[in-house]
Design an enzyme around this catalytic site. Structure first.
Site, mmCIF file in Angstrom:
data_model
loop_
_atom_site.group_PDB
_atom_site.id
_atom_site.type_symbol
_atom_site.label_atom_id
_atom_site.label_comp_id
_atom_site.label_asym_id
_atom_site.label_seq_id
_atom_site.Cartn_x
_atom_site.Cartn_y
_atom_site.Cartn_z
ATOM 1 N N ASP A 1 9.038 2.312 -0.480
ATOM 2 C CA ASP A 1 8.075 2.971 0.819
ATOM 3 C C ASP A 1 8.476 2.489 1.807
ATOM 4 O O ASP A 1 7.882 1.536 2.605
ATOM 5 C CB ASP A 1 6.912 3.118 0.241
ATOM 6 C CG ASP A 1 5.478 3.308 0.642
ATOM 7 O OD1 ASP A 1 6.573 3.878 2.033
ATOM 8 O OD2 ASP A 1 4.475 3.079 0.308
ATOM 9 N N TYR B 1 0.566 -1.721 0.057
ATOM 10 C CA TYR B 1 0.152 -0.411 -0.041
ATOM 11 C C TYR B 1 0.776 1.215 -0.222
ATOM 12 O O TYR B 1 1.756 1.174 0.657
ATOM 13 C CB TYR B 1 -1.167 -0.163 1.354
ATOM 14 C CG TYR B 1 -1.638 1.189 1.326
ATOM 15 C CD1 TYR B 1 -2.808 1.421 0.479
ATOM 16 C CD2 TYR B 1 -1.805 2.381 2.634
ATOM 17 C CE1 TYR B 1 -3.851 2.031 0.579
ATOM 18 C CE2 TYR B 1 -2.128 3.603 2.615
ATOM 19 C CZ TYR B 1 -3.337 3.531 1.795
ATOM 20 O OH TYR B 1 -4.036 4.175 1.576
ATOM 21 N N LYS C 1 4.521 9.068 9.375
ATOM 22 C CA LYS C 1 4.248 8.836 10.298
ATOM 23 C C LYS C 1 4.776 9.074 11.370
ATOM 24 O O LYS C 1 5.110 10.176 12.551
ATOM 25 C CB LYS C 1 3.426 7.007 10.605
ATOM 26 C CG LYS C 1 3.456 6.199 9.817
ATOM 27 C CD LYS C 1 2.716 4.954 9.803
ATOM 28 C CE LYS C 1 1.694 4.493 8.690
ATOM 29 N NZ LYS C 1 0.331 4.875 9.179
HETATM 30 N N1 HOZ Z 1 -3.607 2.957 6.118
HETATM 31 C C1 HOZ Z 1 -3.158 3.245 7.318
HETATM 32 C C2 HOZ Z 1 -3.195 1.875 7.611
HETATM 33 N N2 HOZ Z 1 -2.266 1.590 7.190
HETATM 34 C C3 HOZ Z 1 -4.103 3.861 8.290
HETATM 35 C C4 HOZ Z 1 -5.824 3.085 8.809
HETATM 36 C C5 HOZ Z 1 -6.695 4.257 9.626
HETATM 37 O O1 HOZ Z 1 -6.103 4.873 10.232
HETATM 38 O O2 HOZ Z 1 -8.214 3.409 9.398
#
Ligand code: HOZ
Length: 445
Positions: free
Chosen positions: A257, A162, A285
């Site tokens: 990433d 992702y 993050k």
């Molecule tokens: N995309 C993040 C987790 N891999 C955040 C998900 C969230 O905050 O709901």
């Protein structure tokens, strides 16, 4: 050893009082009429694990409290940033001091230089950096840069990885896309994703073939060097090195990433730990210390393409925001101390080994592991090398496990396709309570 600030925290026994959800339910029911699915980001809606999400009220150290005053040992850590423990007093007081001077400048700010120098010193591939506001933004921009620099439009990504929610990455994506079982999102034009090629993670032959089938057309390869968005999956020996060789051979760029892994796997990320240096890196993050920050960086020659130094356009009103820079600087200062990553590794190893043992003792087929402060467990015999393997895990069992842990005061990511995170504030006592709770839940599954 947990930091001193963790010691005075409420240490009440987990689920000393019955698990209550009336306040959470009321707020979440109202939220569903106000925001799609009641949330600002999909995975936290608990859709794949069933039941309603709990609504957080406050966080501190390794713990979170919801609006019904249930206390949790938190292994989500706001999806990674809380590596020093939530609301670390040094980070909070630094943010407060900076806030006195204003919350946003929209002009150059000396704090950007400080964080940029820290990032450049730490991350082997980064000679110059551009700050943005999220990991998604960083990945969007890095893809444009890959194309701008190479003059090629195609990109290779891996199934289950992702890289944020930009159109061209919503192909075989992990995280919420995997959690909700959305194969491809409506609204993403086929023309946009036509240039996104995919391969199974850990499959060098597949990547080789894509390069052979698309000669001179591929700008580069982007990957989560350790995967955290298809569950926790590590690179096989030689995989990262092989990608480095293949990309170099084909005049393409290698992009890590490290939004999740940067400053988590080691101070210099996966690339410093494994000794494979990509051309470009994305971060997020942890470098924001709990405030919204992303970044992309790499070789000065490539970064020189970015406007206004070069012609590749990318901008942002809140980019380089003083509060976010401050939180990032303080967090990196706290991390850059001897013993940090050994402590994370030790506590996380104790946790995952205990969880795996509890699962096996109670008759469940599981596999999993950790690197530094990142971990994961799948309800399958494994081994899990890629997204296809991860999908074989028992999702129903995970849902019941998740709920049982929640009700016993353990907050896990509400999806089998997300990694777990520990922090410097997690103690052996926290971990042992977690394992005891898991043993109880697993024996009832
Ligand atoms: N995309 C993040 C987790 N891999 C955040 C998900 C969230 O905050 O709901």
């Amino acid at each position: 050893m947990a930091p001193a600030f963790n010691k005075h925290l409420e240490k009440r026994a987990l689920v000393a009082t019955p698990f209550k959800t009336s306040q959470s339910d009321q707020i979440f029911n109202a939220a569903q009429k106000l925001m799609p699915g009641g949330v600002s980001s999909p995975v936290r809606a608990f859709k794949s694990v069933g039941g309603q999400p709990v609504v957080f009220d406050r966080v501190k150290g390794a713990y979170a409290w919801d609006v019904d005053d249930n206390q949790y040992i938190d292994y989500v850590g706001t999806w990674g940033p809380a590596i020093c423990g939530h609301a670390h007093p040094d980070v909070i007081s630094a943010i407060q001091k900076t806030a006195e001077k204003g919350t946003s400048f929209g002009a150059p700010c000396a704090l950007e230089n400080v964080l940029a120098e820290m990032v450049i010193d730490a991350v082997p591939s980064i000679e110059m950096v551009r700050f943005v506001n999220s990991g998604t933004e960083a990945c969007m921009a890095v893809l444009r840069l890959m194309r701008a620099y190479t003059g090629r439009d195609k990109v290779i990504k891996f199934e289950g990885c992702y890289h944020g929610h930009a159109d061209m990455f919503l192909v075989q994506a992990g995280s919420g896309v995997a959690t909700l079982g959305l194969p491809d999102s409506p609204g993403v034009p086929k023309s946009t994703t036509a240039n996104t090629l995919t391969a199974p993670y850990n499959d060098l032959e597949a990547v080789k073939k894509l390069f052979e089938d698309n000669p001179g057309e591929i700008s580069g390869v982007i990957l989560e060097a350790i995967v955290g968005n298809a569950g926790f999956i590590t690179p096989d020996a030689g995989f990262l090195e092989g990608l480095r060789e293949l990309t170099t051979e084909h005049g393409a760029l290698l992009v890590f990433d490290e939004v999740m892994t940067g400053f988590r796997i080691s101070y210099g990320g996966v690339q410093a730990k494994y000794g494979v240096t990509p051309d470009l890196t994305t971060l997020g993050k942890i470098i924001g210390g709990g405030l919204p920050v992303g970044a992309y960086g790499g070789k000065a020659e490539i970064m020189g393409m970015v406007a206004p130094a070069g012609p590749m356009y990318q901008a942002g009103t809140l980019s380089g925001n003083p509060l976010a820079m401050t939180a990032g600087i303080k967090t990196l200062e706290l991390l850059n101390k001897p013993g940090t990553y050994e402590q994370l590794d030790k506590i996380t190893g104790r946790l995952i080994n205990g969880l795996l043992a509890a699962a096996k003792e109670t008759g469940h087929e599981v596999c999993g592991g950790h690197v530094s402060g990142m971990f994961g467990m799948f309800f399958t015999e494994g081994p899990v090398h890629n997204y296809e393997d991860a999908k074989k895990a028992d999702a129903q069992k995970f849902s019941r496990y998740h709920r049982g842990m929640l009700e016993r005061g353990i907050y896990l990511a509400p999806s089998g396709f997300e990694a777990g995170f520990t922090s410097l504030a997690h103690t052996e006592e926290d971990v042992d309570k977690t394992i005891a709770a898991a043993r109880e839940v697993l024996s009832e599954l």
